[in-house]
Write a protein that holds these residues in place. Structure first.
Motif, PDB file in Angstrom:
ATOM      1  N   HIS A  59       0.841  -1.186   0.000  1.00  0.00           N
ATOM      2  CA  HIS A  59       0.000   0.000   0.000  1.00  0.00           C
ATOM      3  C   HIS A  59       0.882   1.244   0.000  1.00  0.00           C
ATOM      4  O   HIS A  59       1.938   1.271   0.631  1.00  0.00           O
ATOM      5  CB  HIS A  59      -0.914   0.007   1.231  1.00  0.00           C
ATOM      6  N   ALA A  60       0.461   2.267  -0.697  1.00  0.00           N
ATOM      7  CA  ALA A  60       1.217   3.517  -0.729  1.00  0.00           C
ATOM      8  C   ALA A  60       1.345   4.073   0.686  1.00  0.00           C
ATOM      9  O   ALA A  60       0.372   4.074   1.449  1.00  0.00           O
ATOM     10  CB  ALA A  60       0.529   4.526  -1.640  1.00  0.00           C
ATOM     11  N   PRO A  61       2.544   4.530   1.087  1.00  0.00           N
ATOM     12  CA  PRO A  61       2.735   5.030   2.458  1.00  0.00           C
ATOM     13  C   PRO A  61       2.086   6.388   2.660  1.00  0.00           C
ATOM     14  O   PRO A  61       1.778   7.104   1.704  1.00  0.00           O
ATOM     15  CB  PRO A  61       4.261   5.137   2.567  1.00  0.00           C
ATOM     16  N   PRO A  62       1.886   6.791   3.914  1.00  0.00           N
ATOM     17  CA  PRO A  62       1.366   8.132   4.201  1.00  0.00           C
ATOM     18  C   PRO A  62       2.324   9.209   3.699  1.00  0.00           C
ATOM     19  O   PRO A  62       3.509   8.942   3.466  1.00  0.00           O
ATOM     20  CB  PRO A  62       1.258   8.155   5.734  1.00  0.00           C
ATOM     21  N   ASP A  63       1.823  10.423   3.578  1.00  0.00           N
ATOM     22  CA  ASP A  63       2.638  11.523   3.064  1.00  0.00           C
ATOM     23  C   ASP A  63       3.845  11.827   3.945  1.00  0.00           C
ATOM     24  O   ASP A  63       4.842  12.377   3.478  1.00  0.00           O
ATOM     25  CB  ASP A  63       1.790  12.794   2.934  1.00  0.00           C
ATOM     26  N   SER A  64       3.765  11.485   5.233  1.00  0.00           N
ATOM     27  CA  SER A  64       4.865  11.801   6.152  1.00  0.00           C
ATOM     28  C   SER A  64       6.034  10.818   6.032  1.00  0.00           C
ATOM     29  O   SER A  64       7.044  10.977   6.721  1.00  0.00           O
ATOM     30  CB  SER A  64       4.356  11.814   7.600  1.00  0.00           C
ATOM     31  N   PHE A  65       5.891   9.808   5.167  1.00  0.00           N
ATOM     32  CA  PHE A  65       6.952   8.814   4.973  1.00  0.00           C
ATOM     33  C   PHE A  65       7.473   8.888   3.544  1.00  0.00           C
ATOM     34  O   PHE A  65       6.789   9.335   2.628  1.00  0.00           O
ATOM     35  CB  PHE A  65       6.432   7.406   5.244  1.00  0.00           C
ATOM     36  N   GLY A  66       8.698   8.423   3.359  1.00  0.00           N
ATOM     37  CA  GLY A  66       9.287   8.366   2.038  1.00  0.00           C
ATOM     38  C   GLY A  66       8.869   7.110   1.299  1.00  0.00           C
ATOM     39  O   GLY A  66       8.050   6.312   1.769  1.00  0.00           O
ATOM     40  N   ALA A  67       9.441   6.911   0.113  1.00  0.00           N
ATOM     41  CA  ALA A  67       9.116   5.749  -0.711  1.00  0.00           C
ATOM     42  C   ALA A  67       9.560   4.464  -0.024  1.00  0.00           C
ATOM     43  O   ALA A  67      10.538   4.458   0.741  1.00  0.00           O
ATOM     44  CB  ALA A  67       9.804   5.883  -2.072  1.00  0.00           C
ATOM     45  N   GLU A 205      22.070  -0.782  18.148  1.00  0.00           N
ATOM     46  CA  GLU A 205      21.315  -1.293  17.008  1.00  0.00           C
ATOM     47  C   GLU A 205      21.203  -0.212  15.952  1.00  0.00           C
ATOM     48  O   GLU A 205      21.019   0.962  16.268  1.00  0.00           O
ATOM     49  CB  GLU A 205      19.923  -1.735  17.456  1.00  0.00           C
ATOM     50  N   VAL A 206      21.314  -0.603  14.701  1.00  0.00           N
ATOM     51  CA  VAL A 206      21.201   0.352  13.607  1.00  0.00           C
ATOM     52  C   VAL A 206      20.222  -0.179  12.573  1.00  0.00           C
ATOM     53  O   VAL A 206      19.869  -1.362  12.556  1.00  0.00           O
ATOM     54  CB  VAL A 206      22.560   0.627  12.927  1.00  0.00           C
ATOM     55  N   ALA A 207      19.791   0.717  11.706  1.00  0.00           N
ATOM     56  CA  ALA A 207      18.960   0.348  10.559  1.00  0.00           C
ATOM     57  C   ALA A 207      19.682   0.823   9.302  1.00  0.00           C
ATOM     58  O   ALA A 207      20.135   1.962   9.238  1.00  0.00           O
ATOM     59  CB  ALA A 207      17.581   0.996  10.656  1.00  0.00           C
ATOM     60  N   VAL A 208      19.821  -0.070   8.320  1.00  0.00           N
ATOM     61  CA  VAL A 208      20.446   0.267   7.045  1.00  0.00           C
ATOM     62  C   VAL A 208      19.364   0.203   5.966  1.00  0.00           C
ATOM     63  O   VAL A 208      18.703  -0.825   5.804  1.00  0.00           O
ATOM     64  CB  VAL A 208      21.588  -0.705   6.703  1.00  0.00           C
ATOM     65  N   GLY A 209      19.162   1.304   5.261  1.00  0.00           N
ATOM     66  CA  GLY A 209      18.132   1.351   4.226  1.00  0.00           C
ATOM     67  C   GLY A 209      18.745   1.328   2.839  1.00  0.00           C
ATOM     68  O   GLY A 209      19.734   2.013   2.571  1.00  0.00           O
ATOM     69  N   CYS A 210      18.187   0.512   1.936  1.00  0.00           N
ATOM     70  CA  CYS A 210      18.607   0.476   0.533  1.00  0.00           C
ATOM     71  C   CYS A 210      17.390   0.753  -0.343  1.00  0.00           C
ATOM     72  O   CYS A 210      16.383   0.037  -0.283  1.00  0.00           O
ATOM     73  CB  CYS A 210      19.211  -0.878   0.173  1.00  0.00           C
ATOM     74  N   SER A 211      17.472   1.798  -1.138  1.00  0.00           N
ATOM     75  CA  SER A 211      16.345   2.219  -1.964  1.00  0.00           C
ATOM     76  C   SER A 211      16.467   1.612  -3.355  1.00  0.00           C
ATOM     77  O   SER A 211      17.427   1.872  -4.077  1.00  0.00           O
ATOM     78  CB  SER A 211      16.311   3.750  -2.073  1.00  0.00           C
ATOM     79  N   GLY A 212      15.484   0.780  -3.717  1.00  0.00           N
ATOM     80  CA  GLY A 212      15.433   0.196  -5.047  1.00  0.00           C
ATOM     81  C   GLY A 212      14.405   0.914  -5.909  1.00  0.00           C
ATOM     82  O   GLY A 212      13.984   2.033  -5.611  1.00  0.00           O
ATOM     83  N   VAL A 213      13.974   0.244  -6.972  1.00  0.00           N
ATOM     84  CA  VAL A 213      13.004   0.833  -7.896  1.00  0.00           C
ATOM     85  C   VAL A 213      11.590   0.565  -7.401  1.00  0.00           C
ATOM     86  O   VAL A 213      11.251  -0.564  -7.044  1.00  0.00           O
ATOM     87  CB  VAL A 213      13.187   0.267  -9.310  1.00  0.00           C
ATOM     88  N   VAL A 214      10.766   1.608  -7.359  1.00  0.00           N
ATOM     89  CA  VAL A 214       9.359   1.490  -6.966  1.00  0.00           C
ATOM     90  C   VAL A 214       8.515   2.033  -8.108  1.00  0.00           C
ATOM     91  O   VAL A 214       8.738   3.154  -8.579  1.00  0.00           O
ATOM     92  CB  VAL A 214       9.074   2.262  -5.664  1.00  0.00           C
TER      93      VAL A 214
END
Length: 374
Positions: A59-67, A205-214
């Motif tokens: 589902h598409a995220p809320p406006d306050s979140f990124g892709a 603890e860390v979070a690593v984000g990888c942005s792919g194609v959406v």
């Protein structure tokens, strides 16, 4: 001829960690040969349609979140240093190719305490110091005028007033004499005691984000987004489908008939863009004493052994200039304290600085781990 979209779909690869594709093509399991004039529909392992999305429909995220992006969480010492462990698998051949074009972002679970302590502060003691310079001029006037000759008696730092003979000034050179003031040396702020640090860099603890194609308009529900080549069945351990928003936010919750497997409802908590290893504080300061008094009697002597007095003067916060008797000479100087009361400074503790930390807060929400769609 099939459309550009259809040709693109036929050539898409799958993100994976190993094994075969999570979804099959129009021709059944393992088959990717769609009819020439028909867009290829993707079927999940449970038989449900995935539309034309080779990947994960969300589902598409809320406006306050990124892709949507792929996010890994765990100890910082084990965190992926790049997106290289994410690979795409070529349909039919199983060839593994690095997941290219992804942007890596590091978020740290370095949560400052709401009201953390700042270091205890102290002040070095202020001090009174005796004048360090006595100056003779060949004319009967003090000041920095260009006429006449100037001879300086330089006294050592920390001089205790004992007899000093830096040189000799003859009567011809001694038309006037200036003596500097007693000096009040201010206090300096210092850290007296560091509070226990609530955070330690390198072990949190860390979070690593990888942005792919959406992409949009590839899933059965046109309001959904397709995370291309990002099937959950082939993600390495620790990776999940997530969204990241700025600030301390809540996550989406399923409403009505929405598929809970496609909604980012699992809140992993708040992370920070920059690794915060200690709470920030304003610096320690020192308040000068309300009262202080530094006053000394300085005596100039005509001989080098401080036995033949030339003149004695009382100096405090200001120096003094005088004209000695003609034929006088200068060969030594001594001093004694009349008032050595520098006072006591009051330390002021540093205050927590929170604004910059709050601005970096990021909330991570993910698809439910136990309910992730196949």
């Amino acid at each position: 001829m099939r459309s550009v979209r259809q040709r693109g779909l036929a050539g898409l690869w799958l993100l994976g960690f190993g094994g075969v594709a999570a979804a099959s093509g129009c021709g059944g399991a393992g088959a990717y040969d769609c009819a020439e004039a028909v867009a290829c529909e993707i079927r999940n392992d449970d038989g449900t349609s995935n539309g034309h999305c080779w990947g994960q429909c969300v589902h598409a995220p809320p406006d306050s979140f990124g892709a949507p992006k792929l996010v890994w969480t765990g100890p910082e010492v084990l965190a992926p240093t790049s997106c290289a462990e994410l690979v795409r698998i070529v349909p039919g051949t199983g060839e593994r190719i690095p997941f290219g074009g992804a942007t890596r972002t590091l978020f740290a679970r370095a949560i400052p305490e709401p009201a953390h302590d700042c270091p205890a502060c102290a002040c070095t003691a202020p001090a009174c110091a005796l004048p360090q310079i006595v100056t003779a001029r060949s004319i009967e006037a003090c000041g920095d005028g260009s006429s006449g000759t100037q001879t300086s008696f330089l006294l050592p730092a920390g001089w205790d007033g004992s007899c000093m003979s830096p040189g000799t000034v003859t009567a011809e050179q001694l038309g006037s004499l200036s003596i500097g003031p007693a000096i009040w040396e201010p206090c300096t702020p210092i850290v007296a005691d560091e509070p226990p640090q609530p955070l330690a860099g390198g072990v949190g603890e860390v979070a690593v984000g990888c942005s792919g194609v959406v992409e949009s308009k590839l899933c059965p529900d046109e309001a959904e987004l397709c995370m291309l080549e990002q099937q959950p069945a082939h993600l390495p351990d620790g990776w999940r489908h997530c969204i990241v928003g700025s600030g301390n936010l809540g996550c989406q919750q399923p409403e009505g008939g929405a598929d809970p497997r496609k909604i980012f409802s699992d809140r992993l908590g708040v992370f920070y863009e920059d690794l915060v290893t200690a709470p920030a504080c304003s610096p320690c300061t020192c308040e000068a004493p309300a009262t202080s008094r530094c006053e000394a009697l300085v005596v100039a002597w005509e001989d080098g052994a401080c036995s033949d007095i030339l003149v004695g003067v009382d100096v405090a916060e200001r120096g003094i200039c005088l004209v000695p008797e003609p034929t006088s000479s200068l060969a030594s100087v001594s001093a004694t304290w009349l008032s050595n009361e520098p006072g006591t400074c009051k330390p002021t503790r540093g205050e927590p600085i929170k604004d910059d930390v709050v601005a970096r807060a990021k909330t991570v929400c993910c698809l439910p781990k136990a309910l992730e769609a196949p």
